[in-house]
Motif scaffolding. Structure first.
Motif, PDB file in Angstrom:
ATOM      1  N   HIS A   9       0.801  -1.218   0.000  1.00 30.06           N
ATOM      2  CA  HIS A   9       0.000   0.000   0.000  1.00 30.06           C
ATOM      3  C   HIS A   9       0.845   1.285   0.000  1.00 30.06           C
ATOM      4  O   HIS A   9       0.303   2.381   0.124  1.00 30.06           O
ATOM      5  CB  HIS A   9      -0.943  -0.008   1.184  1.00 30.06           C
ATOM      6  N   TYR A  10       2.148   1.174  -0.157  1.00 28.73           N
ATOM      7  CA  TYR A  10       3.045   2.332  -0.059  1.00 28.73           C
ATOM      8  C   TYR A  10       2.664   3.450  -1.026  1.00 28.73           C
ATOM      9  O   TYR A  10       2.504   4.603  -0.632  1.00 28.73           O
ATOM     10  CB  TYR A  10       4.488   1.895  -0.293  1.00 28.73           C
ATOM     11  N   VAL A  11       2.504   3.126  -2.298  1.00 24.74           N
ATOM     12  CA  VAL A  11       2.205   4.144  -3.306  1.00 24.74           C
ATOM     13  C   VAL A  11       0.845   4.779  -3.034  1.00 24.74           C
ATOM     14  O   VAL A  11       0.699   6.002  -3.137  1.00 24.74           O
ATOM     15  CB  VAL A  11       2.283   3.559  -4.730  1.00 24.74           C
ATOM     16  N   ASN A  12      -0.134   3.990  -2.658  1.00 27.81           N
ATOM     17  CA  ASN A  12      -1.445   4.562  -2.325  1.00 27.81           C
ATOM     18  C   ASN A  12      -1.349   5.489  -1.123  1.00 27.81           C
ATOM     19  O   ASN A  12      -2.014   6.531  -1.084  1.00 27.81           O
ATOM     20  CB  ASN A  12      -2.473   3.464  -2.073  1.00 27.81           C
ATOM     21  N   THR A  13      -0.539   5.132  -0.153  1.00 23.96           N
ATOM     22  CA  THR A  13      -0.342   5.993   1.012  1.00 23.96           C
ATOM     23  C   THR A  13       0.301   7.305   0.598  1.00 23.96           C
ATOM     24  O   THR A  13      -0.118   8.386   1.044  1.00 23.96           O
ATOM     25  CB  THR A  13       0.521   5.278   2.068  1.00 23.96           C
ATOM     26  N   ILE A  14       1.292   7.242  -0.272  1.00 30.03           N
ATOM     27  CA  ILE A  14       1.952   8.456  -0.764  1.00 30.03           C
ATOM     28  C   ILE A  14       0.941   9.334  -1.498  1.00 30.03           C
ATOM     29  O   ILE A  14       0.896  10.551  -1.294  1.00 30.03           O
ATOM     30  CB  ILE A  14       3.136   8.111  -1.694  1.00 30.03           C
ATOM     31  N   ARG A  15       0.120   8.728  -2.337  1.00 23.51           N
ATOM     32  CA  ARG A  15      -0.902   9.491  -3.063  1.00 23.51           C
ATOM     33  C   ARG A  15      -1.860  10.198  -2.093  1.00 23.51           C
ATOM     34  O   ARG A  15      -2.238  11.348  -2.308  1.00 23.51           O
ATOM     35  CB  ARG A  15      -1.702   8.579  -3.978  1.00 23.51           C
ATOM     36  N   LYS A  16      -2.266   9.505  -1.034  1.00 24.35           N
ATOM     37  CA  LYS A  16      -3.168  10.097  -0.048  1.00 24.35           C
ATOM     38  C   LYS A  16      -2.514  11.272   0.667  1.00 24.35           C
ATOM     39  O   LYS A  16      -3.162  12.292   0.914  1.00 24.35           O
ATOM     40  CB  LYS A  16      -3.614   9.046   0.961  1.00 24.35           C
ATOM     41  N   VAL A  17      -1.253  11.145   1.006  1.00 27.48           N
ATOM     42  CA  VAL A  17      -0.543  12.247   1.675  1.00 27.48           C
ATOM     43  C   VAL A  17      -0.443  13.447   0.738  1.00 27.48           C
ATOM     44  O   VAL A  17      -0.675  14.584   1.157  1.00 27.48           O
ATOM     45  CB  VAL A  17       0.857  11.801   2.148  1.00 27.48           C
ATOM     46  N   ILE A  18      -0.109  13.204  -0.521  1.00 22.94           N
ATOM     47  CA  ILE A  18      -0.026  14.290  -1.508  1.00 22.94           C
ATOM     48  C   ILE A  18      -1.353  15.024  -1.585  1.00 22.94           C
ATOM     49  O   ILE A  18      -1.395  16.255  -1.581  1.00 22.94           O
ATOM     50  CB  ILE A  18       0.393  13.744  -2.886  1.00 22.94           C
ATOM     51  N   SER A  19      -2.438  14.278  -1.618  1.00 26.39           N
ATOM     52  CA  SER A  19      -3.770  14.883  -1.709  1.00 26.39           C
ATOM     53  C   SER A  19      -4.151  15.602  -0.409  1.00 26.39           C
ATOM     54  O   SER A  19      -4.543  16.773  -0.431  1.00 26.39           O
ATOM     55  CB  SER A  19      -4.797  13.801  -2.030  1.00 26.39           C
ATOM     56  N   ARG A  20      -4.013  14.913   0.701  1.00 24.84           N
ATOM     57  CA  ARG A  20      -4.419  15.462   1.998  1.00 24.84           C
ATOM     58  C   ARG A  20      -3.662  16.741   2.339  1.00 24.84           C
ATOM     59  O   ARG A  20      -4.236  17.704   2.832  1.00 24.84           O
ATOM     60  CB  ARG A  20      -4.207  14.426   3.097  1.00 24.84           C
ATOM     61  N   GLU A  21      -2.375  16.751   2.058  1.00 22.22           N
ATOM     62  CA  GLU A  21      -1.536  17.902   2.401  1.00 22.22           C
ATOM     63  C   GLU A  21      -1.484  18.955   1.285  1.00 22.22           C
ATOM     64  O   GLU A  21      -0.771  19.949   1.407  1.00 22.22           O
ATOM     65  CB  GLU A  21      -0.131  17.439   2.760  1.00 22.22           C
ATOM     66  N   GLU A  22      -2.223  18.678   0.220  1.00 16.94           N
ATOM     67  CA  GLU A  22      -2.287  19.595  -0.933  1.00 16.94           C
ATOM     68  C   GLU A  22      -0.896  19.937  -1.470  1.00 16.94           C
ATOM     69  O   GLU A  22      -0.587  21.084  -1.797  1.00 16.94           O
ATOM     70  CB  GLU A  22      -3.061  20.847  -0.564  1.00 16.94           C
ATOM     71  N   LEU A  23      -0.055  18.910  -1.581  1.00 18.41           N
ATOM     72  CA  LEU A  23       1.326  19.138  -1.996  1.00 18.41           C
ATOM     73  C   LEU A  23       1.450  19.571  -3.453  1.00 18.41           C
ATOM     74  O   LEU A  23       2.370  20.299  -3.795  1.00 18.41           O
ATOM     75  CB  LEU A  23       2.156  17.866  -1.739  1.00 18.41           C
ATOM     76  N   LYS A  24       0.517  19.142  -4.288  1.00 14.67           N
ATOM     77  CA  LYS A  24       0.567  19.597  -5.692  1.00 14.67           C
ATOM     78  C   LYS A  24       0.317  21.096  -5.776  1.00 14.67           C
ATOM     79  O   LYS A  24       0.904  21.774  -6.620  1.00 14.67           O
ATOM     80  CB  LYS A  24      -0.432  18.830  -6.535  1.00 14.67           C
ATOM     81  N   ILE A  25      -0.536  21.608  -4.921  1.00  8.15           N
ATOM     82  CA  ILE A  25      -0.796  23.048  -4.905  1.00  8.15           C
ATOM     83  C   ILE A  25       0.428  23.784  -4.384  1.00  8.15           C
ATOM     84  O   ILE A  25       0.853  24.797  -4.943  1.00  8.15           O
ATOM     85  CB  ILE A  25      -2.041  23.370  -4.041  1.00  8.15           C
ATOM     86  N   MET A  26       1.027  23.254  -3.331  1.00 10.85           N
ATOM     87  CA  MET A  26       2.172  23.911  -2.709  1.00 10.85           C
ATOM     88  C   MET A  26       3.424  23.878  -3.583  1.00 10.85           C
ATOM     89  O   MET A  26       4.192  24.833  -3.642  1.00 10.85           O
ATOM     90  CB  MET A  26       2.496  23.252  -1.357  1.00 10.85           C
ATOM     91  N   PHE A  27       3.633  22.734  -4.281  1.00 12.12           N
ATOM     92  CA  PHE A  27       4.872  22.548  -5.029  1.00 12.12           C
ATOM     93  C   PHE A  27       4.667  22.411  -6.531  1.00 12.12           C
ATOM     94  O   PHE A  27       5.623  22.223  -7.256  1.00 12.12           O
ATOM     95  CB  PHE A  27       5.619  21.333  -4.491  1.00 12.12           C
ATOM     96  N   GLY A  28       3.413  22.443  -6.974  1.00 13.22           N
ATOM     97  CA  GLY A  28       3.113  22.210  -8.378  1.00 13.22           C
ATOM     98  C   GLY A  28       3.302  23.375  -9.198  1.00 13.22           C
ATOM     99  O   GLY A  28       3.914  23.925  -9.902  1.00 13.22           O
TER     100      GLY A  28
END
Length: 68
Positions: free
Chosen positions: A49-68
């Protein structure tokens, strides 16, 4: 050193340095997020489940908005 077949560190800073070196050496060839996550899923993490966990963190923390 190693412990149970995995890297072992005396402190968290050393683990961060090692992860940065790993990224620079083995993952820098990836061209986009999907390639990067796919590589990590195949070669880095043992947890299914590692990749799914990473995807959830990216979404939850809005990392694409912050670093995208």
């Amino acid at each position: 050193g190693t412990k149970n077949g995995h890297a072992y560190y005396n402190n968290w800073r050393d683990s961060v340095y090692d992860y940065a070196f790993y990224q620079a050496r083995y993952v820098s060839h990836t061209k986009n997020e999907e390639e990067y996550l796919s590589y990590l899923g195949r070669s880095y993490a043992e947890a299914d489940h590692y990749v799914n966990t990473i995807r959830k963190v990216i979404s939850r923390e809005e990392l694409k908005i912050m670093f995208g």
